[in-house]
Each structure stands twice: as C-alpha cells, then as structure tokens.
Design a protein around this motif. Sequence first.
Motif, short mmCIF file in Angstrom:
data_model
loop_
_atom_site.label_atom_id
_atom_site.label_comp_id
_atom_site.label_asym_id
_atom_site.label_seq_id
_atom_site.Cartn_x
_atom_site.Cartn_y
_atom_site.Cartn_z
N VAL A 6 52.01 11.79 -6.32
CA VAL A 6 50.76 11.26 -5.78
C VAL A 6 50.71 11.56 -4.29
O VAL A 6 51.66 11.26 -3.56
CB VAL A 6 50.67 9.73 -6.02
CG1 VAL A 6 49.35 9.19 -5.47
CG2 VAL A 6 50.82 9.40 -7.49
N VAL A 7 49.62 12.18 -3.87
CA VAL A 7 49.40 12.47 -2.46
C VAL A 7 48.17 11.68 -2.03
O VAL A 7 47.09 11.86 -2.58
CB VAL A 7 49.17 13.98 -2.20
CG1 VAL A 7 48.95 14.25 -0.72
CG2 VAL A 7 50.33 14.80 -2.74
N TRP A 8 48.36 10.78 -1.06
CA TRP A 8 47.27 9.93 -0.55
C TRP A 8 46.98 10.35 0.88
O TRP A 8 47.84 10.28 1.74
CB TRP A 8 47.70 8.48 -0.64
CG TRP A 8 46.74 7.48 -0.08
CD1 TRP A 8 45.38 7.59 0.01
CD2 TRP A 8 47.07 6.20 0.46
NE1 TRP A 8 44.85 6.46 0.56
CE2 TRP A 8 45.86 5.58 0.86
CE3 TRP A 8 48.25 5.52 0.65
CZ2 TRP A 8 45.82 4.32 1.42
CZ3 TRP A 8 48.21 4.26 1.21
CH2 TRP A 8 47.01 3.67 1.59
N GLU A 9 45.76 10.84 1.11
CA GLU A 9 45.35 11.31 2.44
C GLU A 9 44.28 10.37 2.99
O GLU A 9 43.34 10.03 2.29
CB GLU A 9 44.76 12.71 2.36
CG GLU A 9 45.71 13.74 1.77
CD GLU A 9 45.01 15.05 1.50
OE1 GLU A 9 44.82 15.82 2.46
OE2 GLU A 9 44.65 15.28 0.34
N ILE A 10 44.45 9.97 4.25
CA ILE A 10 43.45 9.17 4.94
C ILE A 10 42.94 10.03 6.09
O ILE A 10 43.69 10.39 6.99
CB ILE A 10 44.04 7.85 5.47
CG1 ILE A 10 44.66 7.06 4.32
CG2 ILE A 10 42.96 7.04 6.20
CD1 ILE A 10 45.44 5.84 4.77
N PHE A 11 41.65 10.37 6.05
CA PHE A 11 41.08 11.28 7.04
C PHE A 11 40.76 10.54 8.33
O PHE A 11 40.27 9.41 8.32
CB PHE A 11 39.82 11.94 6.47
CG PHE A 11 40.11 12.86 5.33
CD1 PHE A 11 40.32 14.21 5.53
CD2 PHE A 11 40.20 12.37 4.03
CE1 PHE A 11 40.61 15.05 4.47
CE2 PHE A 11 40.49 13.20 2.96
CZ PHE A 11 40.69 14.54 3.19
N MET A 19 43.60 15.71 12.41
CA MET A 19 44.81 15.26 11.73
C MET A 19 44.46 14.14 10.75
O MET A 19 43.45 13.48 10.88
CB MET A 19 45.84 14.76 12.74
CG MET A 19 46.29 15.83 13.72
SD MET A 19 47.02 17.27 12.95
CE MET A 19 48.51 16.58 12.31
N ARG A 20 45.32 13.95 9.77
CA ARG A 20 45.14 12.86 8.82
C ARG A 20 46.49 12.29 8.45
O ARG A 20 47.51 12.94 8.61
CB ARG A 20 44.38 13.34 7.58
CG ARG A 20 45.12 14.40 6.80
CD ARG A 20 44.28 14.94 5.69
NE ARG A 20 44.25 16.38 5.84
CZ ARG A 20 43.45 17.18 5.22
NH1 ARG A 20 42.58 16.71 4.38
NH2 ARG A 20 43.47 18.46 5.41
N ASP A 21 46.47 11.05 7.99
CA ASP A 21 47.69 10.42 7.49
C ASP A 21 47.89 10.89 6.06
O ASP A 21 46.95 10.88 5.26
CB ASP A 21 47.58 8.90 7.52
CG ASP A 21 47.50 8.35 8.94
OD1 ASP A 21 48.11 8.95 9.84
OD2 ASP A 21 46.84 7.32 9.14
N VAL A 22 49.11 11.29 5.73
CA VAL A 22 49.41 11.78 4.38
C VAL A 22 50.67 11.07 3.88
O VAL A 22 51.69 11.05 4.57
CB VAL A 22 49.63 13.31 4.37
CG1 VAL A 22 49.90 13.80 2.95
CG2 VAL A 22 48.42 14.04 4.96
N PHE A 23 50.56 10.51 2.67
CA PHE A 23 51.68 9.80 2.06
C PHE A 23 51.98 10.42 0.70
O PHE A 23 51.05 10.75 -0.06
CB PHE A 23 51.34 8.31 1.87
CG PHE A 23 50.92 7.65 3.15
CD1 PHE A 23 51.88 7.11 3.99
CD2 PHE A 23 49.59 7.58 3.52
CE1 PHE A 23 51.51 6.49 5.18
CE2 PHE A 23 49.21 6.97 4.70
CZ PHE A 23 50.17 6.42 5.53
#
Length: 75
Positions: A6-11, A19-23
């Motif tokens: 699972v890849v969760w990206e917050i733009f 840039m974005r946060d990626v988990f």
Amino acid sequence: MKEYEVVWEIFNQCANNQMRDVFFEEVMIADLEEYMQKKYAGKQVSYERTVLENGTIVYDVMTSGIKQRVSFTEI
C-alpha cells in the motif's frame, strides 16, 4: 485475504512545492472498500477508483480539501 503493498501519498498544497508525503506498508486485506472506509472513518471524503493495466488499484481521494492517493499492488 490478499497481501498488498500500500502506497499512501498526501499531496502538498503549497503552489511552489511539488513534494508530497509518501508512506509504504505491506498489509493483508480482505476487502479494499472496507479498508478505505475504515481509513477515512469520520471524515468527509470522496474518491475515485481506477484499475491500472498492471492490476494496481488506485484510489484518488479528496478529504478536507487535501488531495491524496492510495495505491494497492498485490504481492
């Protein structure tokens, strides 16, 4: 149940910052819709589901005015 990466990206909302946060995580999931409902429980959310050619399932999410993306790739 299936195992997914699972890849969760917050733009980022800042105009000059791309840039974005990626988990990342590996999770056993029986029902993707149920997983998404629990992830965003109590929040006003809308999302669109897309299935890519390689089988990855992508949810483009909008919640609290923030664009997010959650991608599920079966392992």
